[in-house]
Design an enzyme around this catalytic site. Structure first.
Site, mmCIF file in Angstrom:
data_model
loop_
_atom_site.group_PDB
_atom_site.id
_atom_site.type_symbol
_atom_site.label_atom_id
_atom_site.label_comp_id
_atom_site.label_asym_id
_atom_site.label_seq_id
_atom_site.Cartn_x
_atom_site.Cartn_y
_atom_site.Cartn_z
ATOM 1 N N LYS A 173 36.761 -35.404 6.689
ATOM 2 C CA LYS A 173 38.021 -35.697 6.565
ATOM 3 C C LYS A 173 37.883 -34.830 4.664
ATOM 4 C CE LYS A 173 41.310 -39.078 5.300
ATOM 5 N NZ LYS A 173 41.279 -38.179 4.179
ATOM 6 N N GLU A 248 28.421 -41.869 -1.702
ATOM 7 C CA GLU A 248 28.488 -41.466 -3.312
ATOM 8 C C GLU A 248 29.413 -41.862 -3.779
ATOM 9 O OE1 GLU A 248 24.535 -39.626 -2.507
ATOM 10 O OE2 GLU A 248 25.951 -40.391 -4.419
ATOM 11 N N CYS A 282 32.343 -36.579 -11.378
ATOM 12 C CA CYS A 282 31.476 -38.473 -11.025
ATOM 13 C C CYS A 282 30.415 -37.887 -12.314
ATOM 14 C CB CYS A 282 31.384 -38.533 -9.873
ATOM 15 S SG CYS A 282 29.823 -37.114 -8.887
ATOM 16 N N GLU A 384 35.802 -46.672 -14.899
ATOM 17 C CA GLU A 384 35.474 -45.361 -14.490
ATOM 18 C C GLU A 384 36.918 -44.618 -14.373
ATOM 19 O OE1 GLU A 384 34.929 -43.288 -10.361
ATOM 20 O OE2 GLU A 384 33.788 -42.470 -11.308
HETATM 21 O O1 TXE Z 1 38.764 -41.766 -4.221
HETATM 22 P P1 TXE Z 1 38.777 -42.384 -2.458
HETATM 23 P P2 TXE Z 1 39.656 -40.760 -4.871
HETATM 24 C C1 TXE Z 1 36.523 -42.383 -8.017
HETATM 25 C C2 TXE Z 1 37.370 -41.464 -9.241
HETATM 26 C C3 TXE Z 1 38.611 -41.772 -8.673
HETATM 27 C C4 TXE Z 1 38.651 -42.439 -7.245
HETATM 28 C C5 TXE Z 1 39.403 -42.942 -6.284
HETATM 29 O O2 TXE Z 1 37.059 -43.107 -9.840
HETATM 30 O O3 TXE Z 1 39.671 -42.236 -9.572
HETATM 31 O O4 TXE Z 1 37.420 -42.669 -6.842
HETATM 32 O O5 TXE Z 1 39.292 -40.907 -5.881
HETATM 33 C C6 TXE Z 1 38.980 -41.910 1.979
HETATM 34 N N1 TXE Z 1 38.134 -45.329 4.692
HETATM 35 N N2 TXE Z 1 36.217 -40.430 -7.588
HETATM 36 O O6 TXE Z 1 41.255 -41.265 -4.617
HETATM 37 O O7 TXE Z 1 40.150 -43.421 -2.392
HETATM 38 C C7 TXE Z 1 40.729 -40.835 0.940
HETATM 39 O O8 TXE Z 1 41.355 -40.613 2.055
HETATM 40 C C8 TXE Z 1 37.800 -44.759 4.758
HETATM 41 C C9 TXE Z 1 34.311 -40.634 -7.589
HETATM 42 O O9 TXE Z 1 39.234 -39.661 -4.056
HETATM 43 O O10 TXE Z 1 38.053 -42.877 -2.688
HETATM 44 C C10 TXE Z 1 39.032 -39.451 0.681
HETATM 45 O O11 TXE Z 1 39.352 -38.309 1.454
HETATM 46 N N3 TXE Z 1 38.395 -43.366 4.098
HETATM 47 C C11 TXE Z 1 34.257 -39.899 -6.244
HETATM 48 C C12 TXE Z 1 37.788 -39.904 0.505
HETATM 49 O O12 TXE Z 1 38.045 -41.353 1.411
HETATM 50 C C13 TXE Z 1 38.737 -43.399 3.312
HETATM 51 C C14 TXE Z 1 35.294 -38.679 -6.374
HETATM 52 C C15 TXE Z 1 38.089 -40.507 -1.224
HETATM 53 O O13 TXE Z 1 38.653 -41.113 -1.747
HETATM 54 C C16 TXE Z 1 39.387 -44.822 2.748
HETATM 55 C C17 TXE Z 1 36.387 -38.609 -6.076
HETATM 56 C C18 TXE Z 1 39.055 -46.156 4.338
HETATM 57 N N4 TXE Z 1 39.545 -47.447 3.893
HETATM 58 C C19 TXE Z 1 36.688 -40.278 -6.876
HETATM 59 N N5 TXE Z 1 39.898 -44.917 1.967
HETATM 60 C C20 TXE Z 1 32.727 -38.941 -7.075
HETATM 61 N N6 TXE Z 1 31.458 -39.691 -6.771
HETATM 62 O O14 TXE Z 1 32.203 -37.310 -6.920
HETATM 63 C C21 TXE Z 1 40.438 -43.998 1.565
HETATM 64 N N7 TXE Z 1 39.348 -42.570 2.345
#
Ligand code: TXE
Length: 480
Positions: A173, A248, A282, A384
């Site tokens: 996904k 991660e 990140c 963050e």
């Molecule tokens: O991450 P999310 P997002 C951090 C950064 C950013 C924050 C949110 O602070 O502002 O995370 O970013 C799926 N069960 N990083 O919105 O919400 C969602 O659909 C299963 C650091 O991208 O965590 C997406 O595909 N899956 C990071 C994925 O999880 C779920 C890089 C990431 O979404 C879910 C990006 C659930 N309950 C953001 N809820 C890094 N380390 O590189 C959401 N998702």
């Protein structure tokens, strides 16, 4: 309006519900395509297809899998222009960055694991008692891969490639905010002749599709990259189901700048490590710690260089800073800038939304922002922000720099700038991080373990770490 489709059982198909979500272009703020609003039923179809494909895929030879993954990597490169344009339009990043980093790295991810699997050996241990042990590393079954919006194809492929290379089938996904490159990858996989059901891509919302993957009884292994909060939620669901889990998560990375560094090389790289991808990586360094003897000089030079960064149309080749990924995320970043002001921070440059509506770009642009005068315990330095915002702060001694670096709940990556080799090893050894770059940033050898500690995650990706994660070891002991 283009409709993105799921990729299930080798076919591009509509979501069972027939419902779609708007996909907004960050640079214009306009809807430009539609995303399947998939649900549990679509995930069930994907898992069924993956389970049907697993017996034969897991019995292919490493070489057969290698050839197909290699073909995917070549097709990614053959479609570099289209993929980079799609990634830039979907994420808001400059097309120059997508062309030079995101898409080439996605191809590299497939190419790397296409060859790594050929050298992933099983082990044997001989016993003086007259026995020989051998340890098999077998594919696990259906792997769930969930990825974020910041480096869409780069991180999506970073999970899928090792999972497939090690003989698993995948239900993946991508983020609902940046689905386009994953959709284009589906078409590439069909062209590459990936057998049906081996890879299945289900688009949709995290709390629906992501949650359905996480809680699915027939997905025993989950690889996730995203926010720490979401990572905790996934762990809560997966742990009692005894799923194998790789998380991660976020970071709040320090950049330590000692007065004996190669100053010009440092300055050029630190502008990039602070603001690449609009700070939405990140691994970006968002807390700059500068030895006091060069603090004032650095402050003047750094602000001057940051002010040269061009915020503009992601399609334009001279744009350094594109749009932030969404309205919601831009508002989160602007809120943090306001918080920094209330915490006593001084905005040295930036701090504002950029209005490009005259260029027909009604999207989400923010100036690269540098803030000084904050202490390490404030929210701005603890949380963050994940945008084009960095803080700068002086330190006197090595011990102080190490203490400040380790003073957050994250522990992903650090950059250290010094020409002193003893200091390099002393400091790197004391930083509570998963990755330490010295006199460089984002220099990546894919064989190395990748991941963080504390709130930055659990487990490691990369090289044989990833292949070990996606396989189950079984030890067989034979007495003779
Ligand atoms: O991450 P999310 P997002 C951090 C950064 C950013 C924050 C949110 O602070 O502002 O995370 O970013 C799926 N069960 N990083 O919105 O919400 C969602 O659909 C299963 C650091 O991208 O965590 C997406 O595909 N899956 C990071 C994925 O999880 C779920 C890089 C990431 O979404 C879910 C990006 C659930 N309950 C953001 N809820 C890094 N380390 O590189 C959401 N998702």
């Amino acid at each position: 309006m283009e409709k993105i489709l799921n990729y299930i059982g080798g076919k591009l198909q509509e979501p069972v519900s027939g419902n779609y979500l708007d996909n907004v272009e960050p640079a214009t703020g306009q809807v430009y395509s539609l995303i399947p609003d998939s649900n549990k039923e679509d995930v069930d179809l994907a898992v069924k297809a993956a389970k049907q494909a697993f017996p034969s895929w897991s019995k292919t030879t490493k070489d057969e899998r290698s050839v197909i993954l290699y073909r995917i990597s070549e097709l990614i490169l053959a479609n570099l222009g289209e993929l980079a344009a799609a990634e830039s339009r979907d994420n808001g990043k400059p097309v120059s960055l997508a062309k030079s980093v995101d898409i080439p790295r996605a191809a590299h991810n497939f190419r790397f694991f296409a060859t790594a699997i050929l050298h992933f050996a099983s082990e044997s241990h001989h016993m003086e008692e007259g026995a020989i042990n051998y340890t098999l590393k077998s594919p696990i079954g259906v792997a769930g891969c969930i990825s974020p919006w910041n480096l869409p194809l780069y991180l999506f492929s970073w999970k899928i490639a090792p999972a497939l290379a090690s003989g698993n089938c995948v239900v993946a996904k991508p983020s609902e905010i940046t689905p386009m490159s994953a959709y284009l990858l589906s078409k590439i996989c069909i062209e590459a002749g990936l057998p049906i059901g081996v890879l299945n891509i289900v688009h949709g919302l995290g709390h629906k599709v992501g949650a359905s993957i996480t809680e699915h009884k027939e997905i025993p292994v989950i690889s996730f990259t995203g926010g720490t909060t979401t990572g905790a939620q996934i762990a809560k669901v997966a742990a009692p189901m005894f799923k194998k889990l790789s998380l991660e998560l976020g970071g709040k990375n320090p950049t330590l700048i000692f007065d004996d560094c190669n100053y010009n090389k440092m300055l050029k790289t630190v502008v990039r490590s602070s603001f690449a991808n609009q700070g939405q990586i990140c691994l970006c360094g968002s807390r700059l710690l500068i030895q006091s003897s060069i603090y004032e000089k650095f402050k003047i030079d750094f602000v001057r260089e940051v002010q040269k960064l061009k915020v503009g149309n992601p399609k334009s080749p001279d744009t350094n800073q594109g749009a932030l990924v969404s309205k919601l995320h831009m508002e989160k970043v602007l809120d943090y800038i306001e918080i920094a002001k209330t915490e006593g921070g001084k905005i040295l440059c930036g701090g504002n939304q950029v209005d490009l509506s005259k260029e027909g770009l009604g999207g989400y642009f923010v100036e690269p922002t540098v803030i000084e005068g904050l202490n390490m315990s404030c929210r701005t330095n603890q949380e963050e922000i994940f945008g084009p915002v960095v803080t700068i702060m002086p330190f006197e001694t090595e011990e102080e720099a190490i203490g400040l670096s380790n003073a957050t709940s994250y522990g992903l990556a650090a950059s250290v700038w010094t020409e002193n080799v003893s200091r390099t090893n002393r400091v790197a050894d004391q930083l509570h991080m998963g990755i330490v770059w010295v006199n460089c940033w984002l220099l990546r050898d894919l064989r190395t373990p990748f991941g963080g500690v504390k709130n930055s995650g659990v487990g490691r990706e990369g090289g044989f770490e990833a292949l070990r994660f996606f396989t189950e070891p079984k030890n067989i002991c034979i007495k003779y």
